[in-house]
Design a protein around this motif. Structure first.
Motif, PDB file in Angstrom:
ATOM      1  N   SER A 292       0.907  -1.211   0.234  1.00 12.17           N
ATOM      2  CA  SER A 292      -0.105  -0.087  -0.055  1.00 12.17           C
ATOM      3  C   SER A 292       0.687   1.169  -0.363  1.00 12.17           C
ATOM      4  O   SER A 292       1.484   1.137   1.257  1.00 12.17           O
ATOM      5  CB  SER A 292      -0.606  -0.060   1.149  1.00 12.17           C
ATOM      6  OG  SER A 292      -1.225   0.814   1.599  1.00 12.17           O
TER       7      SER A 292
ATOM      8  N   ASP B 189      -7.467   9.049  -8.009  1.00 10.52           N
ATOM      9  CA  ASP B 189      -7.912   8.024  -8.208  1.00 10.52           C
ATOM     10  C   ASP B 189      -7.112   7.404  -7.542  1.00 10.52           C
ATOM     11  O   ASP B 189      -6.114   6.910  -6.744  1.00 10.52           O
ATOM     12  CB  ASP B 189      -8.169   7.806  -9.117  1.00 10.52           C
ATOM     13  CG  ASP B 189      -8.755   9.235 -10.460  1.00 10.52           C
ATOM     14  OD1 ASP B 189     -10.252   9.512  -9.992  1.00 10.52           O
ATOM     15  OD2 ASP B 189      -8.848   9.105 -11.657  1.00 10.52           O
ATOM     16  N   ALA B 190      -7.929   5.768  -7.022  1.00  7.38           N
ATOM     17  CA  ALA B 190      -7.845   4.695  -6.775  1.00  7.38           C
ATOM     18  C   ALA B 190      -6.694   4.637  -7.237  1.00  7.38           C
ATOM     19  O   ALA B 190      -6.977   4.050  -9.102  1.00  7.38           O
ATOM     20  CB  ALA B 190      -8.428   3.336  -6.290  1.00  7.38           C
TER      21      ALA B 190
ATOM     22  N   SER C  31      -2.988   1.983  -3.741  1.00  2.88           N
ATOM     23  CA  SER C  31      -2.617   3.440  -3.984  1.00  2.88           C
ATOM     24  C   SER C  31      -4.303   3.909  -3.588  1.00  2.88           C
ATOM     25  O   SER C  31      -4.991   3.757  -4.408  1.00  2.88           O
ATOM     26  CB  SER C  31      -1.879   4.366  -4.594  1.00  2.88           C
ATOM     27  OG  SER C  31      -1.160   5.291  -3.558  1.00  2.88           O
ATOM     28  N   ARG C  32      -4.726   3.451  -2.274  1.00  2.00           N
ATOM     29  CA  ARG C  32      -6.726   4.263  -2.063  1.00  2.00           C
ATOM     30  C   ARG C  32      -6.794   5.726  -2.667  1.00  2.00           C
ATOM     31  O   ARG C  32      -5.976   6.261  -2.924  1.00  2.00           O
ATOM     32  CB  ARG C  32      -7.060   4.115  -0.599  1.00  2.00           C
ATOM     33  CG  ARG C  32      -5.890   5.122   0.539  1.00  2.00           C
ATOM     34  CD  ARG C  32      -5.442   4.436   1.397  1.00  2.00           C
ATOM     35  NE  ARG C  32      -4.997   4.856   1.968  1.00  2.00           N
ATOM     36  CZ  ARG C  32      -5.185   5.510   3.208  1.00  2.00           C
ATOM     37  NH1 ARG C  32      -6.757   5.881   3.992  1.00  2.00           N
ATOM     38  NH2 ARG C  32      -3.861   6.220   4.051  1.00  2.00           N
ATOM     39  N   GLU C  33      -7.439   5.605  -3.239  1.00  2.00           N
ATOM     40  CA  GLU C  33      -8.160   7.181  -3.317  1.00  2.00           C
ATOM     41  C   GLU C  33      -8.084   8.164  -2.779  1.00  2.00           C
ATOM     42  O   GLU C  33      -8.358   7.776  -0.781  1.00  2.00           O
ATOM     43  CB  GLU C  33      -9.513   6.883  -3.984  1.00  2.00           C
ATOM     44  CG  GLU C  33     -10.139   8.655  -4.727  1.00  2.00           C
ATOM     45  CD  GLU C  33     -11.754   8.281  -4.772  1.00  2.00           C
ATOM     46  OE1 GLU C  33     -11.972   9.898  -4.982  1.00  2.00           O
ATOM     47  OE2 GLU C  33     -12.722   7.433  -3.870  1.00  2.00           O
TER      48      GLU C  33
ATOM     49  N   HIS D 280      -8.354  10.354   5.832  1.00  2.00           N
ATOM     50  CA  HIS D 280      -7.742   9.540   5.544  1.00  2.00           C
ATOM     51  C   HIS D 280      -7.220   8.374   6.427  1.00  2.00           C
ATOM     52  O   HIS D 280      -6.868   7.386   5.962  1.00  2.00           O
ATOM     53  CB  HIS D 280      -6.845   9.659   3.711  1.00  2.00           C
ATOM     54  CG  HIS D 280      -5.286  10.158   4.326  1.00  2.00           C
ATOM     55  ND1 HIS D 280      -4.771   9.148   5.473  1.00  2.00           N
ATOM     56  CD2 HIS D 280      -4.941  11.543   3.994  1.00  2.00           C
ATOM     57  CE1 HIS D 280      -3.264  10.282   5.521  1.00  2.00           C
ATOM     58  NE2 HIS D 280      -3.654  11.740   4.867  1.00  2.00           N
TER      59      HIS D 280
ATOM     60  N   SER E  10      -7.793  -0.719   3.696  1.00  2.00           N
ATOM     61  CA  SER E  10      -8.121  -0.796   2.152  1.00  2.00           C
ATOM     62  C   SER E  10      -7.188  -2.260   1.273  1.00  2.00           C
ATOM     63  O   SER E  10      -7.916  -2.812   0.994  1.00  2.00           O
ATOM     64  CB  SER E  10      -7.778   0.829   0.998  1.00  2.00           C
ATOM     65  OG  SER E  10      -8.076   1.657   1.461  1.00  2.00           O
TER      66      SER E  10
ATOM     67  N   LYS F 282     -10.663  -1.918  -6.672  1.00  2.00           N
ATOM     68  CA  LYS F 282     -11.061   0.019  -7.208  1.00  2.00           C
ATOM     69  C   LYS F 282     -12.343   0.809  -6.553  1.00  2.00           C
ATOM     70  O   LYS F 282     -12.152   1.506  -5.557  1.00  2.00           O
ATOM     71  CB  LYS F 282     -10.637   0.057  -8.550  1.00  2.00           C
ATOM     72  CG  LYS F 282      -9.510   0.618  -9.138  1.00  2.00           C
ATOM     73  CD  LYS F 282      -9.446   1.694 -10.976  1.00  2.00           C
ATOM     74  CE  LYS F 282      -7.706   1.533 -10.138  1.00  2.00           C
ATOM     75  NZ  LYS F 282      -7.668   1.628 -12.454  1.00  2.00           N
TER      76      LYS F 282
ATOM     77  N   LEU G 128     -11.209   0.950  -3.319  1.00  2.00           N
ATOM     78  CA  LEU G 128     -10.644   1.678  -2.118  1.00  2.00           C
ATOM     79  C   LEU G 128     -10.913   2.893  -2.558  1.00  2.00           C
ATOM     80  O   LEU G 128      -9.860   4.445  -2.344  1.00  2.00           O
ATOM     81  CB  LEU G 128      -9.015   1.159  -3.307  1.00  2.00           C
ATOM     82  CG  LEU G 128      -8.519   0.013  -3.270  1.00  2.00           C
ATOM     83  CD1 LEU G 128      -7.130   0.048  -4.226  1.00  2.00           C
ATOM     84  CD2 LEU G 128      -7.840   0.050  -1.571  1.00  2.00           C
ATOM     85  N   SER G 129     -11.973   3.458  -2.837  1.00  2.00           N
ATOM     86  CA  SER G 129     -12.613   4.757  -2.883  1.00  2.00           C
ATOM     87  C   SER G 129     -12.983   5.618  -1.210  1.00  2.00           C
ATOM     88  O   SER G 129     -12.791   4.964  -0.335  1.00  2.00           O
ATOM     89  CB  SER G 129     -14.164   5.112  -3.861  1.00  2.00           C
ATOM     90  OG  SER G 129     -14.870   4.953  -2.549  1.00  2.00           O
ATOM     91  N   CYS G 130     -12.910   6.911  -1.598  1.00  2.00           N
ATOM     92  CA  CYS G 130     -12.841   7.705  -0.913  1.00  2.00           C
ATOM     93  C   CYS G 130     -13.876   7.191  -0.220  1.00  2.00           C
ATOM     94  O   CYS G 130     -14.517   8.242   1.121  1.00  2.00           O
ATOM     95  CB  CYS G 130     -11.606   8.055  -0.382  1.00  2.00           C
ATOM     96  SG  CYS G 130     -12.406   9.909  -1.428  1.00  2.00           S
TER      97      CYS G 130
END
Ligand SMILES: O=c1ccn([C@@H]2O[C@H](COP(=O)(O)OP(=O)(O)O[C@H]3O[C@H](CO)[C@@H](O)[C@H](O)[C@H]3O)[C@@H](O)[C@H]2O)c(=O)[nH]1
Ligand SMILES: [Mn+2]
Length: 746
Positions: A143, A246-247, A275-277, A284, A293, A431, A434-436
């Motif tokens: 990550s 973005d993710a 890499s998360r959004e 975060h 995530s 993805k 992984l969205s915020c």
């Protein structure tokens, strides 16, 4: 095999031993406690009368000693009932062949390509890919909160290098399996490697990869011809900053992909970059957010039942430790109640006398076994093996949790191949998690996954797990399981301890407070041990008091301790000598040096009078809503001259932080008081105020490197002159003020 299996089933996969010498320790502790009681009695019986000097200071001393005594009791709980664990991996391999072993997902977290160089990160990744474990059951996830294309590029390179590195590790059974660490120790244990070309070949491959990555890092971007070759880089097309993007997810190796084989044709562990959004307006949650995530993505991609979490600097130093940990987690008799296995944090950059007390050996060698005896150690963020379902908020239930290992891993064991399109699909599916906004209105961070809002997300999460009825195990193998990096300057070390102590205090005030909310959920012994750590911050007040007022009173000639001829002198002497001797012996026993002990004492003082004080103030501000939490990442690289000083064990003060100003002021205050008292009272003060002279004397001696850094040194590691100036002015004013009787009249 049948017979052997039946027979071995009656033997557990691990054993637990109690420490020896507990009785002696308990008797001795009892005598110290008597001493402490006498000190309390003395303070209460001899409060100065109204007409005498120092009544309020005296009462303050009493409160400090009351606190120290009670805190000592909490510390005692850590030494009350230590246990040591021993796994039996040979029984594990007898009973479980490769296909029966559970899938393991390994999470590596990184957050900044400058503070945490990509080469270091991929060395950690390679070391965990090379565990002695069936590769088709292993998946490694990186990550990257820094969302750095260079880190991604480094991982891409690592995925190719792994094709050579893993067979090399297996063939020669080398340790450690981080290439950088292995090549650094030029003495290779396995002679058969020497002379053969294989070592030279693999080293050359590594160095070529290293120079490509370092070049990219130097110019700050990945060469165009590489970018165009791998579609993965297109993920950065819409990227605006590490805090706003973005993710991103790329499955670099997948165990069901034909391309994911090493040079011998053996399947490689899966390898995923993500890499998360992130969006500026959405919190975060630092490492906890990253971990959650990781938990979600891995449940889609591999869904291993065991999760190992490591910081990006903590490479695996022992290829067996995964199997060791499994012995605890899947043991037929007791494994079902164990949620996680924690290994100690050990560091490869500790110098002989450990100038910043970074080794933390006493905590890990002495105190964690003590927690283990009461139900299990804390989770400390790295080097920890979890069962996946215990991380998602599941409560322990004796019947339900029993033997759930027996079910086979359907997905891993079916050997259908994966195609490029299905990999793309898998990435798209990932993805989404992984969205915020994914966690909005869910239990993530509250009851599921790692908990949010605490500077030590790891410790509070571990405590929450224990409060749900689970146990944990502390496992400390001889050959250390992981090796990482400890801070190399005073300022960094203090900042790290500020984060830790602040986190502890937050836990104490949270709904998982070990002091009250955990009552009835974890054992009282474990509650006490948690309180010991979570109350670190409160030590700032008595320690500040004890290092200021006795010195000021010394200057004024006001006695705060009994005379040497008084019988009350005995408990003070006994407790001081007894406690310090015990601590010193403990330290030496753990292979520390006498100088190292002295350094440790200094850091103990500095942490208490600066990190904890600032942590206290910040926690209060945060709880009143004046500030929000932050995670200051510890640097893993230092400038050349800084690391040279560290190697030579010269303290580094070259940083103008308020914490250092405070330390300098206190140190000067002690020096001024002692000198002033000697000028005024001559050598007679040794007789009239012996304990105060001793206390001030020790404080001055322990601060010698600090005075040097203020006035004598010329290098960059000395105090900035602005701090020197400020601290001299403040210290002088305080001494002058106290002479005008502000502090000591009643
Ligand atoms: O926003 C962030 C901040 C940090 N990290 C990672 O967290 C890890 C730990 O950070 P570090 O700066 O090395 O902190 P330490 O004080 O050394 O870490 C200890 O203390 C932390 C809690 O304060 C735990 O998270 C760690 O696991 C534990 O090793 C590193 O791998 C970072 O890359 C992230 O992934 N995202
Ligand atoms: Mn770290």
């Amino acid at each position: 095999m049948g017979n052997k299996e039946d027979e071995s089933h009656s033997h557990p996969l691990f054993e637990t031993r109690k420490a020896k010498g507990r009785l002696i320790h308990r008797v001795f502790s009892f005598s110290l406690f008597l001493g402490i009681l006498f000190i309390w009695v003395y303070r209460v019986s001899y409060i100065p009368r109204k007409s005498e000097d120092g009544k309020w200071v005296w009462l303050g001393m009493f409160l400090c000693e009351l606190w120290f005594g009670l805190y000592w009791l909490m510390r005692l709980s850590l030494r009350w009932n230590p246990v040591f664990r021993q796994p039996f991996t040979h029984r594990l391999s007898q009973r479980y062949d490769d296909d029966k072993l559970p899938g393991v997902d390994i999470f590596v977290c990184t957050a900044d390509p400058v503070i945490e160089p990509p080469m270091m990160v991929i060395n950690t990744v390679l070391s965990v890919m090379a565990y002695d474990y069936p590769t088709h059951k292993l998946s490694v996830y990186l990550s990257d909160d820094g969302a750095s294309p260079i880190t991604f590029y480094a991982l891409l390179e690592a995925s190719n290098f792994a094709k050579h590195w893993l067979p090399f590790c297996n063939k020669f059974k080398i340790e450690p399996r981080s290439p950088a660490a292995y090549f650094k120790n030029e003495i290779y244990s396995n002679d058969s490697i020497n002379g053969k070309g294989e070592l030279a070949t693999i080293k050359k491959l590594y160095q070529d990869m290293e120079s490509r990555i370092e070049n990219a890092a130097k110019v700050g971007q990945v060469p165009e011809e590489i970018r165009s070759k791998y579609k993965g880089f297109s993920e950065w097309d819409s990227f605006s900053s590490p805090r706003d993007h973005d993710a991103i997810i790329q499955i670099l190796l997948h165990r069901k992909d034909l391309g994911a084989k090493d040079i011998d044709g053996v399947v490689l562990p899966s390898l995923v970059y993500l890499s998360r959004e992130k969006r500026p307006q959405v919190p975060h949650n630092f490492k906890a957010g990253a971990m959650n995530s990781l938990i979600r993505v891995s449940s889609i991609v591999s869904n291993g039942k065991i999760i190992l979490n490591v910081d990006c600097d903590m490479y695996s130093n022992n290829s067996q430790s995964l199997k060791d940990a499994l012995c605890f987690l899947i043991d037929e008799e007791k494994g079902h109640e164990i949620a996680f296995v924690q290994t100690p944090q050990t560091f490869e950059n500790i110098t002989k006398n450990d100038i910043y007390g970074g080794a933390l050996s006493v905590i890990y060698e002495r105190e964690f076994p003590g927690m283990d005896g009461f139900g299990g150690p804390m989770y400390i963020g790295t080097g920890c093996f979890h069962k996946r379902d215990t991380l998602s908020g599941k409560k322990f239930n004796d019947q339900e949790c029993f033997n759930h290992w027996k079910s086979d891993d359907q997905d891993i064991n079916n050997d259908q191949l994966i195609t490029e399109t299905s990999l793309d699909l898998l990435e798209e599916k990932s993805k989404a998690v992984l969205s915020c906004t994914y966690e909005k209105d869910t239990l993530w961070g509250k009851e599921m996954g790692l908990l949010y809002g605490c500077s030590v997300e790891d410790v509070i999460t571990g405590l929450a797990i224990q409060c749900r009825g689970w146990k944990s195990v502390f496992y400390n193998p001889k050959r250390k399981a992981f090796l990482g990096l400890s801070p190399t300057t005073l300022a960094e070390s203090l900042v790290q301890h500020k984060r830790w102590s602040e986190g502890g205090f937050e836990i104490l005030l949270s709904k998982y407070s070990a002091a009250w909310c955990a009552y009835g959920l974890i054992s009282p012994g474990l509650q006490m041990t948690y309180c010991f750590y979570n109350l670190w911050v409160l030590n700032c007040w008595p320690t500040l008091y004890y290092s200021i007022f006795p010195s000021l009173c010394l200057l004024k000639g006001i006695p705060l301790f009994p005379q040497m001829s008084s019988p009350w002198f005995i408990p003070f002497a006994y407790v001081t000598i007894g406690e310090n001797t015990q601590c010193l012996l403990e330290f030496l026993w753990l292979e520390g040096t006498i100088k190292g002990y002295w350094n440790d004492l200094r850091m103990w003082l500095y942490k208490r009078t600066s990190s904890y004080l600032f942590a206290f103030v910040d926690t209060i501000f945060k709880s009143l809503g004046f500030s929000s939490s932050a995670f200051v990442i510890s640097a893993k690289v230092a400038e050349e001259n800084v690391s040279q000083r560290y190697e030579k064990e010269i303290m580094d003060f070259g940083n103008s932080s308020p914490m250092l100003t405070l330390l300098a002021t206190l140190a000067l205050l002690n020096l001024l008081c002692l000198l002033g008292a000697l000028l005024k009272g001559g050598l007679g003060i040794f007789v009239t105020l012996p304990l105060q002279v001793l206390l001030s004397g020790v404080l001055v001696l322990i601060n010698l490197p600090l005075y040097e850094g203020l006035f004598l040194r010329k290098d960059n590691g000395r105090f900035p002159s602005s701090i020197a100036f400020k601290s001299v002015v403040v210290a002088l004013s305080v001494c002058a003020l106290s002479n005008v009787n502000v502090f000591t009249t009643n």
